[in-house]
Design a protein around this motif. Structure first.
Motif, PDB file in Angstrom:
ATOM      1  N   GLU A 250       4.064   5.518  -5.617  1.00  0.00           N
ATOM      2  CA  GLU A 250       4.038   5.645  -7.141  1.00  0.00           C
ATOM      3  C   GLU A 250       2.962   6.536  -7.283  1.00  0.00           C
ATOM      4  OE1 GLU A 250       5.863   4.435  -9.488  1.00  0.00           O
ATOM      5  OE2 GLU A 250       7.282   3.871  -7.974  1.00  0.00           O
ATOM      6  N   LYS A 251       1.560   6.400  -6.973  1.00  0.00           N
ATOM      7  CA  LYS A 251       0.637   7.825  -7.290  1.00  0.00           C
ATOM      8  C   LYS A 251       0.722   8.795  -7.082  1.00  0.00           C
ATOM      9  CE  LYS A 251      -3.391   4.940  -6.476  1.00  0.00           C
ATOM     10  NZ  LYS A 251      -4.332   4.357  -5.778  1.00  0.00           N
ATOM     11  N   ALA A 252       1.493   9.827  -6.125  1.00  0.00           N
ATOM     12  CA  ALA A 252       2.266  10.309  -5.362  1.00  0.00           C
ATOM     13  C   ALA A 252       3.363  10.810  -6.558  1.00  0.00           C
ATOM     14  CB  ALA A 252       2.250  10.377  -4.073  1.00  0.00           C
ATOM     15  N   GLU A 253       4.377  10.117  -6.808  1.00  0.00           N
ATOM     16  CA  GLU A 253       5.747  10.582  -7.600  1.00  0.00           C
ATOM     17  C   GLU A 253       4.889  10.905  -9.275  1.00  0.00           C
ATOM     18  OE1 GLU A 253       8.256   7.326  -7.131  1.00  0.00           O
ATOM     19  OE2 GLU A 253       9.067   7.843  -5.423  1.00  0.00           O
ATOM     20  N   ILE A 254       4.087   9.823  -9.458  1.00  0.00           N
ATOM     21  CA  ILE A 254       2.979  10.153 -10.688  1.00  0.00           C
ATOM     22  C   ILE A 254       2.462  11.700 -10.906  1.00  0.00           C
ATOM     23  CG2 ILE A 254       1.170   9.950 -12.708  1.00  0.00           C
ATOM     24  CD1 ILE A 254       2.307   7.073 -11.828  1.00  0.00           C
ATOM     25  N   LEU A 255       1.795  11.792  -9.872  1.00  0.00           N
ATOM     26  CA  LEU A 255       1.195  13.241  -9.401  1.00  0.00           C
ATOM     27  C   LEU A 255       1.911  14.365 -10.310  1.00  0.00           C
ATOM     28  CD1 LEU A 255      -1.270  14.988  -9.246  1.00  0.00           C
ATOM     29  CD2 LEU A 255      -1.230  14.531  -7.055  1.00  0.00           C
ATOM     30  N   ALA A 256       3.535  14.645  -8.699  1.00  0.00           N
ATOM     31  CA  ALA A 256       4.473  16.054  -8.982  1.00  0.00           C
ATOM     32  C   ALA A 256       4.800  15.281 -10.605  1.00  0.00           C
ATOM     33  CB  ALA A 256       5.229  14.643  -7.339  1.00  0.00           C
ATOM     34  N   THR A 257       4.828  14.882 -11.253  1.00  0.00           N
ATOM     35  CA  THR A 257       5.685  14.802 -12.561  1.00  0.00           C
ATOM     36  C   THR A 257       4.770  15.595 -13.053  1.00  0.00           C
ATOM     37  OG1 THR A 257       6.479  12.605 -12.570  1.00  0.00           O
ATOM     38  CG2 THR A 257       6.720  13.372 -14.117  1.00  0.00           C
ATOM     39  N   LEU A 258       3.716  14.861 -13.227  1.00  0.00           N
ATOM     40  CA  LEU A 258       2.513  15.690 -14.035  1.00  0.00           C
ATOM     41  C   LEU A 258       2.409  17.599 -13.415  1.00  0.00           C
ATOM     42  CD1 LEU A 258      -0.094  15.823 -15.422  1.00  0.00           C
ATOM     43  CD2 LEU A 258      -1.420  15.378 -13.870  1.00  0.00           C
ATOM     44  N   VAL A 259       2.286  17.510 -12.058  1.00  0.00           N
ATOM     45  CA  VAL A 259       2.240  19.024 -11.607  1.00  0.00           C
ATOM     46  C   VAL A 259       3.416  19.696 -12.611  1.00  0.00           C
ATOM     47  CG1 VAL A 259       2.205  20.705  -9.991  1.00  0.00           C
ATOM     48  CG2 VAL A 259       0.905  18.798 -10.118  1.00  0.00           C
ATOM     49  N   ASN A 260       4.868  19.174 -12.073  1.00  0.00           N
ATOM     50  CA  ASN A 260       5.838  19.698 -13.194  1.00  0.00           C
ATOM     51  C   ASN A 260       5.564  20.488 -14.283  1.00  0.00           C
ATOM     52  OD1 ASN A 260       8.352  20.900 -11.151  1.00  0.00           O
ATOM     53  ND2 ASN A 260       9.678  19.005 -12.017  1.00  0.00           N
ATOM     54  N   GLY A 261       5.364  19.045 -15.014  1.00  0.00           N
ATOM     55  CA  GLY A 261       5.181  19.764 -16.045  1.00  0.00           C
ATOM     56  C   GLY A 261       4.495  19.951 -16.907  1.00  0.00           C
ATOM     57  N   VAL A 262       3.176  20.419 -16.102  1.00  0.00           N
ATOM     58  CA  VAL A 262       2.417  21.898 -16.268  1.00  0.00           C
ATOM     59  C   VAL A 262       3.308  22.905 -16.015  1.00  0.00           C
ATOM     60  CG1 VAL A 262       0.205  22.882 -15.541  1.00  0.00           C
ATOM     61  CG2 VAL A 262       0.044  20.166 -15.710  1.00  0.00           C
ATOM     62  N   ALA A 263       4.911  23.006 -14.970  1.00  0.00           N
ATOM     63  CA  ALA A 263       4.601  24.049 -14.340  1.00  0.00           C
ATOM     64  C   ALA A 263       6.103  24.504 -15.685  1.00  0.00           C
ATOM     65  CB  ALA A 263       6.354  23.513 -13.166  1.00  0.00           C
ATOM     66  N   GLY A 264       6.156  23.359 -16.503  1.00  0.00           N
ATOM     67  CA  GLY A 264       7.614  23.398 -17.426  1.00  0.00           C
ATOM     68  C   GLY A 264       6.289  24.492 -19.021  1.00  0.00           C
TER      69      GLY A 264
ATOM     70  N   ASP B 201       0.604  -0.759  -0.362  1.00  0.00           N
ATOM     71  CA  ASP B 201       0.157   0.437   0.028  1.00  0.00           C
ATOM     72  C   ASP B 201       0.775   1.011  -0.681  1.00  0.00           C
ATOM     73  OD1 ASP B 201      -1.970  -1.500  -0.335  1.00  0.00           O
ATOM     74  OD2 ASP B 201      -3.053  -1.466   2.301  1.00  0.00           O
ATOM     75  N   ALA B 202       2.005   0.469   0.608  1.00  0.00           N
ATOM     76  CA  ALA B 202       2.770   2.512   0.823  1.00  0.00           C
ATOM     77  C   ALA B 202       3.171   2.028  -0.349  1.00  0.00           C
ATOM     78  CB  ALA B 202       3.777   2.106   2.125  1.00  0.00           C
ATOM     79  N   LYS B 203       3.716   0.874  -1.318  1.00  0.00           N
ATOM     80  CA  LYS B 203       4.921   1.202  -2.173  1.00  0.00           C
ATOM     81  C   LYS B 203       3.784   2.400  -3.831  1.00  0.00           C
ATOM     82  CE  LYS B 203       7.617  -1.000  -4.580  1.00  0.00           C
ATOM     83  NZ  LYS B 203       9.079  -1.872  -4.623  1.00  0.00           N
ATOM     84  N   VAL B 204       2.689   1.752  -3.516  1.00  0.00           N
ATOM     85  CA  VAL B 204       1.361   2.726  -4.236  1.00  0.00           C
ATOM     86  C   VAL B 204       1.270   3.764  -3.722  1.00  0.00           C
ATOM     87  CG1 VAL B 204      -0.968   1.883  -5.327  1.00  0.00           C
ATOM     88  CG2 VAL B 204       0.021  -0.185  -4.676  1.00  0.00           C
ATOM     89  N   ALA B 205       0.898   4.090  -3.160  1.00  0.00           N
ATOM     90  CA  ALA B 205       0.665   5.367  -2.775  1.00  0.00           C
ATOM     91  C   ALA B 205       1.567   6.103  -3.069  1.00  0.00           C
ATOM     92  CB  ALA B 205       0.411   6.189  -0.944  1.00  0.00           C
TER      93      ALA B 205
ATOM     94  N   ASP C 118       5.549  13.786   1.200  1.00  0.00           N
ATOM     95  CA  ASP C 118       4.521  13.705   1.748  1.00  0.00           C
ATOM     96  C   ASP C 118       4.468  11.768   1.887  1.00  0.00           C
ATOM     97  OD1 ASP C 118       3.674  15.966   3.369  1.00  0.00           O
ATOM     98  OD2 ASP C 118       1.791  16.095   1.707  1.00  0.00           O
ATOM     99  N   LEU C 119       6.011  11.694   1.001  1.00  0.00           N
ATOM    100  CA  LEU C 119       5.760  10.314   0.194  1.00  0.00           C
ATOM    101  C   LEU C 119       6.101   9.630   1.655  1.00  0.00           C
ATOM    102  CD1 LEU C 119       8.819  10.185  -2.051  1.00  0.00           C
ATOM    103  CD2 LEU C 119       5.939   9.549  -2.476  1.00  0.00           C
ATOM    104  N   GLN C 120       4.855   8.170   1.540  1.00  0.00           N
ATOM    105  CA  GLN C 120       5.697   7.300   3.300  1.00  0.00           C
ATOM    106  C   GLN C 120       6.113   6.620   2.657  1.00  0.00           C
ATOM    107  OE1 GLN C 120       1.501   5.119   2.760  1.00  0.00           O
ATOM    108  NE2 GLN C 120       0.494   6.711   2.732  1.00  0.00           N
ATOM    109  N   LEU C 121       7.172   6.078   4.214  1.00  0.00           N
ATOM    110  CA  LEU C 121       8.076   4.847   4.398  1.00  0.00           C
ATOM    111  C   LEU C 121       7.600   3.787   3.916  1.00  0.00           C
ATOM    112  CD1 LEU C 121       9.512   6.328   8.116  1.00  0.00           C
ATOM    113  CD2 LEU C 121      10.228   6.567   5.946  1.00  0.00           C
TER     114      LEU C 121
END
Length: 75
Positions: free
Chosen positions: A14-28, A8-12, A70-73
């Motif tokens: 990965e979702k956070a990393e994908i969302l952060a990548t999307l937001v950073n792409g929008v910034a670019g 569950d932590a790994k899935v959460a 906010d990534l989980q351990l």
């Protein structure tokens, strides 16, 4: 930590990393649309619009960093 909690932590994460990548792409894209495109098309930069674009891109980048903070351990 149980295997299910670890998964569950790994899935959460990965979702956070994908969302952060999307937001950073929008910034670019904000920088591209607000600064580079007007320079290429009109050969000049509107300082007000350029400042708004840079400010928006910085804000979006900081939001992406907050998401990654906010990534989980996964221990």
């Amino acid at each position: 930590m149980t295997p299910e909690e670890r998964l569950d932590a790994k899935v959460a994460n990965e979702k956070a990393e994908i969302l952060a990548t999307l937001v950073n792409g929008v910034a670019g894209g904000t920088v591209l649309g607000g600064i580079i495109t007007p320079i290429v098309v009109t050969k000049q930069l509107d300082l007000w619009w350029g400042g708004v674009s840079i400010g928006g891109a910085v804000l979006l980048h900081l939001i992406a960093r907050l998401i990654l903070h906010d990534l989980q351990l996964e221990e």
